[in-house]
Design a protein around this motif. Structure first.
Motif: not given
Length: 184
Positions: A79-90
């Motif tokens: 669906g629209n489940m987003k993979l880990i993004e840069l803001h998660d690392i930040v």
């Protein structure tokens, strides 16, 4: 739904989108190691303060999302489940910096242990590193570096976070860190 299907009795399983693979597939290794990490974090969370608990729950949610993406390439399933993004690392880096502010600088290598919660956090750290290696092996074999570059970096940063959590737990619990004596 029956808990046992007997479908895996011959060493095969199905991914979330129904595709059959060997249980020895690199993808299954990555899924399993991410799942194991999440399970250990759940165990660790039973011993943490409410503030750390909330942070680890957020991390567990991110790991579930990562596991879902590794388990399926199907946009219909994801669906629209987003993979880990840069803001998660930040965000992880911010949590590391918060803990680092109250700790004395590390001058020696430290051994895992000193308290059950700290030792468990170290287990989480090492399982995280294994999950990272498993994910890298699968990503490289399937040539998915671009899609999973941030997820790999997230796991790398997560192992840093867990190491800092160990140091922070030593500090907050009043348990001295155990310096490694190299014998030199």
């Amino acid at each position: 739904m029956a808990i046992y299907t007997k479908n895996g009795d011959k060493g095969f399983t199905r991914l979330a989108d129904g595709i059959g693979v060997s249980k020895s597939d690199l993808r299954i290794d990555a899924i399993g190691d991410i799942d194991e990490l999440n399970s250990y974090l759940g165990l660790l969370n039973t011993q943490l303060s409410d503030s750390l608990n909330a942070k680890v729950l957020g991390i567990q949610t991110s790991l579930f999302v990562l596991g879902a993406h590794v388990a399926s390439d199907s946009t219909e399933f994801l669906g629209n489940m987003k993979l880990i993004e840069l803001h998660d690392i930040v965000a992880l880096e911010g949590l590391i910096d918060e803990m680092d502010e109250v700790l004395i600088p590390m001058r020696v290598f430290i051994l895992p242990g000193g308290h059950e919660t700290i030792a468990l956090a170290q287990v989480c750290r090492t399982v995280c590193r294994r999950a990272e290696r498993s994910l890298i092996r699968w990503v490289q074999a399937e040539e998915k570096e671009e899609a999973y570059q941030i997820s790999i970096a997230y796991l790398n940063r997560l192992s840093d976070y867990l190491f800092m959590m160990c140091r922070y737990l030593h500090h907050s619990l009043g348990i001295p860190e155990i310096p490694w004596n190299s014998g030199r």
